[in-house]
Structures are given as C-alpha cells and as structure tokens.
Motif scaffolding. Structure first.
Motif, mmCIF file in Angstrom:
data_model
loop_
_atom_site.group_PDB
_atom_site.id
_atom_site.type_symbol
_atom_site.label_atom_id
_atom_site.label_comp_id
_atom_site.label_asym_id
_atom_site.label_seq_id
_atom_site.Cartn_x
_atom_site.Cartn_y
_atom_site.Cartn_z
ATOM 1 N N TRP A 1 2.044 10.696 -3.605
ATOM 2 C CA TRP A 1 2.634 11.552 -2.585
ATOM 3 C C TRP A 1 3.716 12.448 -3.189
ATOM 4 N N SER A 2 4.510 11.909 -4.086
ATOM 5 C CA SER A 2 5.610 12.685 -4.676
ATOM 6 C C SER A 2 5.094 13.835 -5.534
ATOM 7 N N THR A 3 3.912 13.691 -6.147
ATOM 8 C CA THR A 3 3.372 14.790 -6.954
ATOM 9 C C THR A 3 3.038 16.007 -6.105
ATOM 10 N N SER A 4 2.787 15.787 -4.818
ATOM 11 C CA SER A 4 2.425 16.894 -3.941
ATOM 12 C C SER A 4 3.624 17.732 -3.532
ATOM 13 N N ILE A 5 4.825 17.228 -3.773
ATOM 14 C CA ILE A 5 6.030 17.987 -3.411
ATOM 15 C C ILE A 5 6.102 19.266 -4.228
ATOM 16 N N PHE A 6 5.907 19.149 -5.555
ATOM 17 C CA PHE A 6 5.954 20.333 -6.405
ATOM 18 C C PHE A 6 4.634 21.090 -6.399
ATOM 19 N N CYS B 1 -0.424 9.474 -12.543
ATOM 20 C CA CYS B 1 -0.436 8.655 -11.320
ATOM 21 C C CYS B 1 -1.860 8.401 -10.839
ATOM 22 N N ALA B 2 -2.711 9.428 -10.901
ATOM 23 C CA ALA B 2 -4.084 9.297 -10.417
ATOM 24 C C ALA B 2 -4.878 8.303 -11.267
ATOM 25 N N MET B 3 -4.637 8.288 -12.561
ATOM 26 C CA MET B 3 -5.352 7.368 -13.448
ATOM 27 C C MET B 3 -4.941 5.913 -13.193
ATOM 28 N N LEU B 4 -3.700 5.723 -12.764
ATOM 29 C CA LEU B 4 -3.212 4.365 -12.527
ATOM 30 C C LEU B 4 -3.516 3.858 -11.127
ATOM 31 N N TYR B 5 -3.912 4.768 -10.223
ATOM 32 C CA TYR B 5 -4.124 4.378 -8.836
ATOM 33 C C TYR B 5 -5.540 3.852 -8.624
ATOM 34 N N LYS B 6 -5.651 2.825 -7.789
ATOM 35 C CA LYS B 6 -6.950 2.267 -7.417
ATOM 36 C C LYS B 6 -7.095 2.334 -5.901
ATOM 37 N N TYR B 7 -8.241 2.874 -5.454
ATOM 38 C CA TYR B 7 -8.474 2.986 -4.015
ATOM 39 C C TYR B 7 -8.498 1.604 -3.374
ATOM 40 N N SER C 1 0.833 -1.210 0.000
ATOM 41 C CA SER C 1 0.000 0.000 0.000
ATOM 42 C C SER C 1 0.865 1.256 0.000
ATOM 43 N N LEU C 2 2.016 1.198 0.681
ATOM 44 C CA LEU C 2 2.926 2.342 0.671
ATOM 45 C C LEU C 2 3.554 2.542 -0.704
ATOM 46 N N ILE C 3 3.902 1.449 -1.360
ATOM 47 C CA ILE C 3 4.477 1.558 -2.706
ATOM 48 C C ILE C 3 3.463 2.165 -3.668
ATOM 49 N N ARG C 4 2.196 1.754 -3.548
ATOM 50 C CA ARG C 4 1.170 2.256 -4.460
ATOM 51 C C ARG C 4 0.956 3.758 -4.310
ATOM 52 N N ILE D 1 1.269 14.815 4.993
ATOM 53 C CA ILE D 1 1.075 16.106 4.348
ATOM 54 C C ILE D 1 2.108 17.099 4.851
ATOM 55 N N SER D 2 2.447 16.990 6.146
ATOM 56 C CA SER D 2 3.466 17.877 6.713
ATOM 57 C C SER D 2 4.831 17.590 6.097
ATOM 58 N N LEU D 3 5.126 16.323 5.861
ATOM 59 C CA LEU D 3 6.393 15.969 5.233
ATOM 60 C C LEU D 3 6.469 16.533 3.821
ATOM 61 N N VAL D 4 5.350 16.513 3.110
ATOM 62 C CA VAL D 4 5.295 17.096 1.764
ATOM 63 C C VAL D 4 5.639 18.579 1.823
#
Length: 582
Positions: A343-348, A557-563, A335-338, A502-505
């Motif tokens: 999460w990385s997109t939120s950095i920029f 990333c959002a298109m490839l992600y499944k909840y 789940s962390l890998i997925r 979110i704080s880490l981002v």
C-alpha cells in the motif's frame, strides 16, 4: 472494462470466513427479502453515482481556474489549494468507510454525504453569483494590482469548498461497497465493479467537458448551479431506491478487534514459547462439527499468536477480552501488516499524478488551446484526456489483452502484475511531460516571452495530450489492480475500508504533492508565479527519479508478498454471511 478479481481462498471459503462460525449458522445471520438487493437496485445506484460524479468533477476540475480568475489568487497558490482540496476529498472516503463499517451503514453515510455536498454547492454557487462574496476582478489580469478577498469572502469560499469536498469524499467509494453488497455471488459483484468504474469515468468526462465549458464560456454561476441541480437529482434517485436496497447492518468497529490484538500481545509479552497446536488457541464459539476443522494461527508474525493463547488454569470457558483474541482476529491483523508495504508503494505512484494534474492547468493556460478557428478548449478540460485514455484502455484490456494473456500464460493477470505495469507507465508519462515542457520553454525563449506572465506561447496545448494518454493507460492497470488487491486481501470486516484504501493513497499523494511543491519553491527557482520564468521540466525529471526509486521498492515488496486468497468468481461472497439485513 477490466475484470475485477474478487477474493476467495483455496478452501472455497469466502475471504475472512470465520472457521468458528458454521456455514448453516452463518447463512441464518441474514434474512433477505426477495425484493431486496440484486440487479433491481442497479439503476438507482448507477444514476446516483453518475449524478454525484458529474457534479463533483464539474466544480473540482476547474477549481484552480476559478480561484485565479474570480478570487485573484496567485497561480501556484491556487494549484496548492486545489491539491489540498483533492487530498481532503480523497481522505474523507476512508473516514466514511470506517463510519459505514462500524456504526451507521452505507445507506446513511451516502445519504448524509450527498446532502452535505448539496449545501456546499449552494454556497459555491452564491460565491459565483453574488458580487459581495468575491473581490473585484483584476485590471488587465495583473495579479500584483489585484484586490485580495476579505476575510468574510475567504470564510464563505473555504466553507463551501470544505462542504463539497466532505460530501464528495463520503460518497465516492462507500457507494461502491454498497452496490457490491447488493449481490450474493462474486461474479455479480465483479460485474458491478466493472460498471462502477465505467460509470465513474463516463460521468467524470461529462462533468469535465460539459460543466467546465459552461463555467468558462457562459458563467460560473450557471456552471455551479448545474452541479447543484445534478447533485440534487442524484440524491433524490438514491433515496427513491431505499425500499429495494439490501441494508447490511454494521457489526461494530472492526478496529476495536485490531487494537485488542495489539493489547493482548503486549500483555502476554512474557510468554517465551508459542504453541503450534490448535487446541491451545481460542477460536471463539464453535460447534462440534466445526471443531475438527479449526487450525492454529499461521507462523508468520508468530509473536502475535500470543494474543489468542488460552490460559489452561482459568475457570470456565475463555471469552474475548483485551487479554484474549480469537485466531481469526489475529489473522486479520496479520493480513493488514502484510499488505501495508505494498500500500505504501502506491503513495509515490499518486504523488506525481497529483503534481502533473495541478501543473497541467497552469501550462495549458499559457498555451494555444484553440480547436479550429472558433473553439477555445478550457484549461481545466485537458485532464479529460487521462480519463478517456483510461476508459478506452479498460475496454481494450478486457476484450483483448486479458484474454490473450490468459491464453498464453494460462493464468489471469494478477493484481500485483497490473500495478507493476502501472508504475512503469507512470514513470514514462512523467518523462514525456518533461520533454514536452522543455519544448514549451524553448518556444518561450525563442519568442522573448520569458517576462510576460500572461502571454500565450505559440504552441498547441494538445502537445500535453500524449503524456496524459500514457498516464491514463497506466491508471487503467494500477487503479483497478489496487482495488482488486485490497478487496481480495483485506479482512471481510473491513470491506468498505478496503475499497476506500485506494482513495486514501490518492489523498496522501495530494498532500505530499503540496509539500513537495512547497519544498521545490523554497529550495529552487523552478516554480515561480510566472511559469515562463520557471523550470517545470526539472520538476517532472525529479518525479521520474522518485518514480524509479519507488518502483524498485515496489518490486521488492511484490516479490516478498504472498496472496492470501485465490479468486473464484462462481462462489458466493462473504458479504451475506457476515452481516444482517434490516
């Protein structure tokens, strides 16, 4: 206020619910007094959050101005220091969350962090009150002739800033998790998160307006002294509620289990074929009733399933080790890998916001900040328009937008959709900031103020408000959306860590903003100490380009992600079933 979606899966099980633990057994792992937890704790947690946030926003928002005016530090350098401080104060929550989840629990982490910030505010107040702890003021504001701080003065200053940043970071999101842990039902937790965000923004607005005004117009010593007093009140109130809190005992470091998955997978790298039968995997201690319900690991990242493969030749029942993990531990790691690409997109997404907030102070210092003939708005206060815009947007969205969307689309606005809208609005805000700065520079040139670093441009600083308002609306979409996504999709053993992600981002965004500003200074002439000679508008256009590129990455990333989990607000949370009360 936005409705925070809370995690439950399609089988009506809480997130991270271990199939190898029967419901009856899990319910007995936590014996809770009727006097502990629930809404009785809400006033203590809320007053604590408000006090600590007012104190933190009071010193942090105006730090750049304090460094320039009282420590004679150059403009861009002061903005860089402020970015590093903000990055650190947003990085520390993830450390505090790991310590709370793994070793000490939320109560001790919040208490200790509040006391640390108290010590830092004592030092910060002394730097503002004692002349021996700061250099002499500049003559006529010319930084080139200013006295630089001594090593001792720098040591006291940086010690104070380090302590207050460490204290602020240790409480900000840990107290959010602790507050949510006081409730059994996801619906109550969702209500608490709504009030958490409302209190966070309201307290920030109070600190930015009231405390910053005192610092700029009455005295820095009194302003920091108020922060110290309010921090003290917050800590005292928090300790007063100890007997009413539900204390969830830490279960040891969850990161050990994650590391165990990696090691076990590597050790079994020679296994060529991975079984799809549940019986071939280790599920931990399971009862006869639960044995029929267990399933094999999912097919995604199939190579990791080796970590849970049992050895048929071994004697006796299998046990957890660095060569064997449970299926649940493997799935938690997956789940962390997925979620990591999202999460990385939120950095920029955070980096442009950090640059905008630091440059905002420098812009407003050189603009007309008068509101009427007598009131001069402090430069550090303008960031409040982001918070006001966010708070108003949260209320409007919760009352009107989300119900309308639910009615038309027949499903709620999902976290990924909220975050996507936030990306678009963030890009729009940066473009609008670039246009406003272009207009300001045109005024500078038309009035021959280019080489006058301390001149006030005849242009109202309230022109800066529209882009800040757009950014605030975007934050109302992506900030709660990210918290909801991480809380929903992270393993339950990483609950505090999830809310701190979110704080880490934000922390990484501030660090990157510092590096990006330094790179721009080295490569271009856009950011000199005299911003009237620079091109801050080009900096904002660069952020637009970065934002557009990052948005394309996010969409992919959002298109490839499944909840993994489907929200069901009426279900009890997994918090109770995965911890013990002391």
């Amino acid at each position: 206020m936005a409705t925070t979606e809370l995690p439950l899966n399609g089988n009506n099980k809480p997130p991270g619910h271990h199939l190898n633990v029967p419901d009856e057994e899990a319910s007995n792992t936590c014996v809770i007094s009727q006097k502990q937890g629930g809404w009785t704790t809400f006033p203590f947690v809320t007053v604590t959050l408000m006090g600590l946030t007012i104190a933190a926003s009071g010193w942090n928002t105006n730090l750049t101005v304090y460094l320039i005016e009282r420590f004679n530090i150059k403009n861009i350098e002061a903005a860089q220091i402020s970015n590093i401080v903000n990055g650190s104060s947003n990085f520390f929550p993830i450390v505090g969350a790991i310590i709370a989840d793994s070793f000490l629990g939320n109560f001790i982490v919040v208490s200790a962090s509040s006391f640390i910030s108290l010590l830092g505010l004592v030092l910060l107040t002394l730097t503002a009150s004692l002349q021996s702890l700061r250099p002499q003021l500049c003559n006529k504001g010319l930084l080139e002739t200013c006295e630089t701080p001594s090593q001792f003065q720098f040591a006291i200053l940086y010690s104070a800033i380090t302590l207050v940043a460490l204290g602020m970071g240790g409480t900000r999101f840990t107290i959010a998790t602790m507050g949510a842990d006081q409730f059994e039902k996801a619906k109550d937790q969702g209500t608490f998160f709504n009030w958490y965000f409302f209190t966070l923004y309201l307290a920030s607005v109070i600190g930015i307006i009231a405390i910053v005004y005192v610092e700029d117009n009455v005295g820095w010593g009194l302003g920091f002294g108020l922060c110290l007093a309010i921090n003290t009140v917050g800590l005292v109130v928090f300790l007063m509620g100890k007997r009413y809190y539900r204390h969830i005992k830490p279960r040891g470091s969850p990161f050990t289990n994650l590391a165990r998955v990696v090691v076990a997978t590597i050790r079994k790298k020679k296994v060529l074929s991975v079984s799809s039968e549940s019986k071939d995997y280790y599920h931990g201690d399971i009862s006869a009733e639960t044995k029929l319900a267990v399933q094999a690991p999912t097919s995604s990242f199939r190579f990791l399933n080796r970590a849970a493969l049992t050895n048929e030749a071994q004697d006796g029942p299998p046990t957890e080790s660095w060569s064997l993990c449970t299926v649940q531990q493997v799935e938690d790691f997956k789940s962390l890998i997925r979620i990591f690409p999202l999460w990385s997109t939120s950095i920029f997404l955070s980096t442009p916001l950090a640059i905008q907030s630091s440059l905002l102070v420098l812009q407003s210092l050189r603009m007309d900040r008068h509101l009427g003939p007598h009131v001069n708005i402090p430069a550090g206060t303008f960031i409040v328009f982001v918070l006001l815009s966010t708070a108003i947007s949260l209320s409007v969205m919760d009352r009107y937008l989300f119900p309308i969307w639910q009615k038309l689309a027949r499903r709620p606005l999902r976290p990924l959709q909220r975050i996507g809208i936030g990306h678009v609005l963030n890009i729009a805000g940066m473009a609008l900031s670039a246009l406003i700065e272009s207009r300001r520079l045109h005024k500078v040139r038309s009035h021959n103020l280019t080489h006058q670093p301390n001149s006030i441009v005849p242009m109202s600083a309230f022109w800066l408000v529209p882009p800040l308002a757009v950014v605030g609306v975007g934050e109302a979409f992506h900030f709660p959306g990210q918290v909801a996504l991480y809380y929903q999709e992270f393993p339950v053993s990483l609950r505090s860590t999830a809310t701190a992600m979110i704080s880490l981002v934000i922390a990484v965004g501030y660090y990157l903003s510092t590096a990006l500003i330094d790179l721009i200074q080295r490569v271009t002439g856009w950011l000199p100490n005299n911003i009237n000679e620079g091109r801050i508008d080009n900096v904002f256009w660069l952020l637009v380009v970065i934002g557009c590129t990052n948005f394309v990455y996010y969409i992919t990333c959002a298109m490839l992600y499944k909840y993994k989990n489907v929200p069901n607000p009426g279900q009890k949370s997994a918090t109770i079933n995965n911890g013990s009360s002391s």
